[in-house]
Design an enzyme around this catalytic site. Structure first.
Site, mmCIF file in Angstrom:
data_model
loop_
_atom_site.group_PDB
_atom_site.id
_atom_site.type_symbol
_atom_site.label_atom_id
_atom_site.label_comp_id
_atom_site.label_asym_id
_atom_site.label_seq_id
_atom_site.Cartn_x
_atom_site.Cartn_y
_atom_site.Cartn_z
ATOM 1 N N HIS A 1 -44.592 -22.832 -21.982
ATOM 2 C CA HIS A 1 -46.049 -22.795 -21.933
ATOM 3 C C HIS A 1 -46.600 -22.770 -23.349
ATOM 4 C CE1 HIS A 1 -44.806 -18.637 -22.515
ATOM 5 N NE2 HIS A 1 -46.014 -18.391 -22.995
ATOM 6 N N ARG B 1 -34.150 -6.567 -21.585
ATOM 7 C CA ARG B 1 -34.665 -7.144 -22.831
ATOM 8 C C ARG B 1 -36.070 -6.611 -23.077
ATOM 9 N NH1 ARG B 1 -38.262 -11.361 -24.137
ATOM 10 N NH2 ARG B 1 -37.594 -12.915 -25.670
ATOM 11 N N ASP C 1 -49.825 -20.757 -25.517
ATOM 12 C CA ASP C 1 -50.592 -19.531 -25.309
ATOM 13 C C ASP C 1 -52.096 -19.729 -25.155
ATOM 14 O OD1 ASP C 1 -48.353 -17.998 -25.272
ATOM 15 O OD2 ASP C 1 -48.493 -17.307 -27.341
ATOM 16 N N HIS D 1 -43.355 -22.912 -25.948
ATOM 17 C CA HIS D 1 -42.206 -22.012 -26.037
ATOM 18 C C HIS D 1 -41.917 -21.403 -24.679
ATOM 19 C CE1 HIS D 1 -45.889 -19.706 -26.742
ATOM 20 N NE2 HIS D 1 -45.280 -18.685 -26.148
#
Length: 731
Positions: free
Chosen positions: A578, A660, A580, A650
């Site tokens: 996507h 994570r 941002d 990204h």
């Protein structure tokens, strides 16, 4: 006018004449007046605009609304009359002798005249002769770009009718997403008392329902809800066919003017042919109109085949193999020799071994009818191109070569190959980041080093910095996340915003502070979370040489944990590719700054806290969302920073084991989009007699910021496959 031996060419000429008679009869002005619409919508629009500039707001609202409603009623009446008269005169055709063609010319003329009279009578029932007159292309452009709503939103604002102003503003903005002033107006309306969220309605929504259903289908598919995806894709296909039919009805029913040609040009047959070809071309161009989102300048290529491709895959994954066979056979009508489609069909039929009925399921009838009709029209249009010097641009990629006359075939083949190659490879243009930020500035924090820059990351305005946090600081924030992070995104209660295979947890600075006040976490850890954000802001501000004041847009401590037992055979991403601050359209390599994207974001950063997990790598891609240009393996204290726009698509690979955690931050140059939660936390600290470390350049807002944030994206086009529509998102 008897038929000769060359029946095909005479039939074409005859069809031209018949269409000509039908159009001129059907759009002719009836002497019967009516009690329905009496004033043309262009006249009403002119009156409304004149009243607007006289600041006669009541009259402006009255005439502008009447112009919109009159145009809507005209379009509805055309559609109704077209539908009601579809079978008029069919009995004339049924009585013709199929073995004796000598009287078919006159018989068909009789048939078309009956249909034309039906249309004329139907239109005359509710529309006056004046309303049937053609309007100028300028007026059509005004309504096509929804400019009447631009006038209306100001008019209603002046009349203190804020809910109506908000609706008009939103309706205009949907088709003009790069209009900075309207975007700012909408934000103002949102802050006004009495203006509720339901006020922001698209008044033209009914004409764009297929896009609404398209987005719903994409969303269901991205969530791997295949049963819902099947339902939504079927709805999308049906609505697309419906909108196409309604568009085609407007081509037939719209008022037309017989082209005025110099005396040197041919007579009635040639003029009739030109008018008839224009009608057929208009019908074909409905493919482009229906496939173009409001506010976009280019269509989504192969829109209907694309939907069918999604549908058959969703049906297969939902276990509806019979439906998948039907859809795939429909898709093969567009591309009968496609090797992938044929392989899939073989797979489906083999899986259905023993179910003869399912194996022999044919294509959808409505798709077969769509293809048959389109091919007939294309043959006539290409005949006109080859023999009558008519200009026609085929809107479809699937048009078979045998439809094109031999004299045009080579040129057509070359043009099609160029287009297919262009779509396959994408337009290889040099990436230019117009954000106004320029990577390569100093790194003002001791111990922080540049690990990768633009060159190392194969992109523009990207950086990886190491040493931003110590191991002890990472451990403290990880402990804070373990104790305080809430399951779900914190806004809509979604446990897994991007994938059902991972658990999502988030924590904001304000929530950390409130938990600290309640004694649930250490006050120092909550303050550390705030301090880290300030450090990241300093680094981003300096390295990307910020041209104006930066504000926090949002800060989110994010953890993703692989769900045991849900990892086998995973092919999804932890976070799909996507951009941002705009909606990425991978197949056309474009990005649209419109909702639900966070268009105000300027800089993005993600600070990693650990590496004891599997998967979860951050990666950049080309605009095709497939070609990975660089990847970054997380570790404690590693910061990835980049501009938030279309040069930096990204995503995050699947987290297949472990947990994570990272701190995601976004920065903006628009003060009214600053993170109010963060400021509330700072005020609470101040009220307790404690200060927070803040780094500011000053509180001036420059004109450059406003101009840049409103940059037009109007030349970009779209082809959308995936979209996340949550209230917030994270890296």
């Amino acid at each position: 006018m008897a038929l000769h031996s060359n029946t095909s060419s005479v039939y074409v000429a005859l069809l031209f004449v018949l269409n000509y008679v039908f159009m001129t009869a059907g759009s002719g002005v009836s002497v019967e007046s009516s009690s329905g619409l009496s004033a043309p919508y262009d006249e009403l629009y002119y009156r409304g605009v004149r009243a607007y500039f006289r600041e006669d707001w009541e009259r402006a609202a009255e005439f502008l609304e009447k112009s919109i409603s009159t145009r809507d009623k005209l379009l509805q009446t055309r559609r109704k009359c077209h539908h009601d008269c579809l079978t008029a005169g069919d009995d004339k055709i049924s009585k013709l002798d199929k073995d004796d063609l000598t009287l078919w010319d006159l018989g068909i003329l009789d048939w078309i005249q009956v249909r034309a009279e039906c249309v004329r009578f139907c239109m005359g029932q509710s529309i006056s002769p004046a309303v049937l007159l053609p309007v100028s292309s300028d007026i059509e452009y005004e309504f096509g770009t929804r400019n009447p709503y631009n006038y209306l939103q100001v008019t209603y604002y002046k009349l203190d009718k804020m809910a109506k102003a908000a609706s008009a503003a939103h309706t205009f903005f949907v088709a003009n997403p790069s209009h900075l002033e309207m975007r700012n107006n909408i934000e103002k309306y949102r802050r006004l008392l009495g203006v509720k969220e339901e006020s922001f309605l698209d008044r033209e929504r009914e004409q764009e329902l297929h896009w609404e259903k398209y987005d719903a289908a994409v969303l269901a598919e991205s969530s791997s809800d295949w049963v819902k995806a099947v339902k939504r894709w079927k709805e999308c296909v049906n609505e697309t066919l419906k909108q196409t039919e309604e568009c085609r009805a407007q081509c037939v029913m719209a008022s037309r003017v017989i082209p005025e040609e110099p005396d040197t040009v041919q007579g009635v047959y040639e003029r009739a042919a030109d008018l008839s070809l224009s009608l057929l071309s208009c019908k074909q161009m409905c493919v482009t109109l229906v496939s173009t989102r409001p506010g976009r300048v280019s269509a989504l290529e192969d829109f209907l085949p694309l939907q069918l491709e999604h549908l058959h895959i969703a049906q297969f994954k939902a276990g509806d193999l019979k439906g998948a066979v039907e859809t795939l056979r429909s898709l093969l009508l567009f591309y009968p020799t496609d090797s992938d489609f044929l392989s899939n069909l073989e797979l489906y039929t083999q899986t259905l071994e023993g179910d003869t009925e399912a194996q022999e399921t044919g294509p959808m009838q409505e798709i077969a009818k769509y293809i048959s009709r389109a091919l007939q029209e294309k043959r006539l249009l290409y005949f006109g191109m080859a023999n009558l010097d008519y200009k026609f641009s085929d809107p479809d990629l699937w048009t078979p070569e045998d439809v094109v006359p031999e004299s045009l075939r080579e040129t057509w083949r070359v043009e099609k190959e160029k287009l297919l190659e262009k779509l396959k490879q994408g337009e290889k243009v040099e990436e230019v980041d117009e954000s106004g930020f320029y990577a390569g500035g100093p790194v003002p924090v001791v111990g922080v080093t540049i690990t990768m820059d633009d060159q190392g990351l194969n992109g523009t305005n990207r950086v990886v910095l190491d040493g931003v946090l110590s191991q002890s600081e990472c451990d403290r924030v990880m402990q804070l996340a373990s104790v305080a992070a809430s399951v779900g995104d914190g806004y809509r209660g979604r446990r897994s915003p991007h994938t059902p295979h991972e658990k999502f947890e988030g924590l904001t600075v304000l929530r950390a502070l409130k938990l600290a006040q309640d004694g649930l976490v250490n006050q120092s850890d909550a303050r550390l979370l705030h301090k880290i954000g300030e450090t990241v802001k300093v680094l981003m501000d300096s390295y990307f040489r910020s041209h104006s004041v930066l504000y926090f847009a949002y800060t989110h401590l994010v953890c993703r944990s692989a769900i045991p037992g849900h990892q086998e055979g995973r092919s999804d991403l932890s976070h799909p590719v996507h951009v941002d601050n705009c909606i990425l359209e991978p197949e056309t390599r474009q990005c649209w700054r419109e909702a639900p994207a966070f268009t105000h974001r300027d800089l993005s950063a993600v600070l990693y806290l650990n590496d004891d997990f599997e998967g979860g790598e951050f990666f950049f891609t080309d605009r095709d969302a497939k070609t990975v240009t660089a990847s970054v393996k997380p570790k404690c204290g590693r910061l990835v920073g980049f501009t938030s726009g279309p040069v930096n698509p990204h995503g995050v690979t699947a987290v297949t084991a472990g947990r994570r955690c990272a701190l995601a931050l976004w920065l903006t140059t628009e003060k009214h989009h600053r993170d109010m939660e963060r400021e509330e936390a700072e005020e609470l600290w101040a009220a307790n007699g404690k200060s927070v470390v803040k780094e500011e350049k000053g509180d001036g807002e420059s004109a450059v910021k406003t101009a840049r944030s409103g940059r037009s994206q109007g030349k970009e086009r779209s082809k959308e496959r995936e979209r996340v529509t949550g209230r917030r998102d994270e890296l």
